[in-house]
Design a protein around this motif. Structure first.
Motif, PDB file in Angstrom:
ATOM      1  N   PRO A   1       0.833  -1.203   0.000  1.00  0.00           N
ATOM      2  CA  PRO A   1       0.000   0.000   0.000  1.00  0.00           C
ATOM      3  C   PRO A   1       0.873   1.261   0.000  1.00  0.00           C
ATOM      4  O   PRO A   1       1.956   1.289   0.587  1.00  0.00           O
ATOM      5  CB  PRO A   1      -0.791  -0.099   1.304  1.00  0.00           C
ATOM      6  CG  PRO A   1      -0.766  -1.548   1.665  1.00  0.00           C
ATOM      7  CD  PRO A   1       0.541  -2.071   1.141  1.00  0.00           C
TER       8      PRO A   1
ATOM      9  N   TYR B   1       0.514   4.068   1.526  1.00  0.00           N
ATOM     10  CA  TYR B   1       0.763   4.672   2.835  1.00  0.00           C
ATOM     11  C   TYR B   1       1.889   3.958   3.571  1.00  0.00           C
ATOM     12  O   TYR B   1       2.662   4.588   4.281  1.00  0.00           O
ATOM     13  CB  TYR B   1      -0.515   4.740   3.678  1.00  0.00           C
ATOM     14  CG  TYR B   1      -0.982   3.421   4.245  1.00  0.00           C
ATOM     15  CD1 TYR B   1      -0.583   3.019   5.511  1.00  0.00           C
ATOM     16  CD2 TYR B   1      -1.844   2.598   3.532  1.00  0.00           C
ATOM     17  CE1 TYR B   1      -1.019   1.815   6.051  1.00  0.00           C
ATOM     18  CE2 TYR B   1      -2.284   1.397   4.056  1.00  0.00           C
ATOM     19  CZ  TYR B   1      -1.876   1.002   5.312  1.00  0.00           C
ATOM     20  OH  TYR B   1      -2.290  -0.176   5.844  1.00  0.00           O
TER      21      TYR B   1
ATOM     22  N   CYS C   1       1.185  14.945   0.467  1.00  0.00           N
ATOM     23  CA  CYS C   1       0.390  14.834  -0.767  1.00  0.00           C
ATOM     24  C   CYS C   1       1.152  15.408  -1.956  1.00  0.00           C
ATOM     25  O   CYS C   1       1.203  14.795  -3.026  1.00  0.00           O
ATOM     26  CB  CYS C   1      -0.938  15.567  -0.628  1.00  0.00           C
ATOM     27  SG  CYS C   1      -2.085  14.826   0.530  1.00  0.00           S
TER      28      CYS C   1
ATOM     29  N   VAL D   1      -0.045  11.852  -3.723  1.00  0.00           N
ATOM     30  CA  VAL D   1      -1.058  10.936  -3.190  1.00  0.00           C
ATOM     31  C   VAL D   1      -2.211  11.746  -2.602  1.00  0.00           C
ATOM     32  O   VAL D   1      -2.113  12.964  -2.424  1.00  0.00           O
ATOM     33  CB  VAL D   1      -0.471  10.000  -2.105  1.00  0.00           C
ATOM     34  CG1 VAL D   1       0.576   9.075  -2.713  1.00  0.00           C
ATOM     35  CG2 VAL D   1       0.112  10.779  -0.941  1.00  0.00           C
TER      36      VAL D   1
ATOM     37  N   THR E   1      -4.387   8.976   2.136  1.00  0.00           N
ATOM     38  CA  THR E   1      -3.171   8.166   2.081  1.00  0.00           C
ATOM     39  C   THR E   1      -2.094   8.783   2.955  1.00  0.00           C
ATOM     40  O   THR E   1      -1.417   8.085   3.725  1.00  0.00           O
ATOM     41  CB  THR E   1      -2.679   8.030   0.620  1.00  0.00           C
ATOM     42  OG1 THR E   1      -3.697   7.388  -0.147  1.00  0.00           O
ATOM     43  CG2 THR E   1      -1.394   7.221   0.540  1.00  0.00           C
TER      44      THR E   1
ATOM     45  N   SER F   1      -2.954   8.227   6.582  1.00  0.00           N
ATOM     46  CA  SER F   1      -2.689   6.843   6.989  1.00  0.00           C
ATOM     47  C   SER F   1      -1.199   6.616   7.238  1.00  0.00           C
ATOM     48  O   SER F   1      -0.832   5.899   8.175  1.00  0.00           O
ATOM     49  CB  SER F   1      -3.183   5.866   5.918  1.00  0.00           C
ATOM     50  OG  SER F   1      -4.590   5.899   5.839  1.00  0.00           O
TER      51      SER F   1
END
Length: 85
Positions: free
Chosen positions: A10, A12, A41, A46, A50, A53
């Motif tokens: 993933p 994150y 970000c 992202v 995300t 997290s």
């Protein structure tokens, strides 16, 4: 370091690994702020959930603490006492 958008891990978790490495190498020193969700970000391209997290994962691992209204900060880690009595 970049994230692998096509990889099985993933996003994150990949970001958390990168941020953890930066904490370990002193890029983000103890008691200092780590990048905000918005900065994460922008850097990794992202979404905000995300980024959130990734920061939550760092908090669960005991690397950072988030202070509402101030941001997320690197926790101080002291070396265990190695002296013997």
């Amino acid at each position: 370091m970049t994230v692998d958008l096509e990889g099985p891990e993933p996003l994150y978790e990949q970001i958390a690994v990168i941020l953890s490495a930066r904490i370990a190498d002193g890029t983000y020193p103890p008691r200092r702020r780590v990048p905000s969700e918005a900065a994460i970000c922008d850097e990794f391209n992202v979404s905000r959930p995300t980024a959130r997290s990734a920061l939550q994962l760092l908090g669960q691992r005991g690397l950072i603490v988030t202070v509402r209204g101030k941001g997320s900060f690197v926790l101080e880690h002291t070396n265990p006492d190695t002296t013997t009595a």
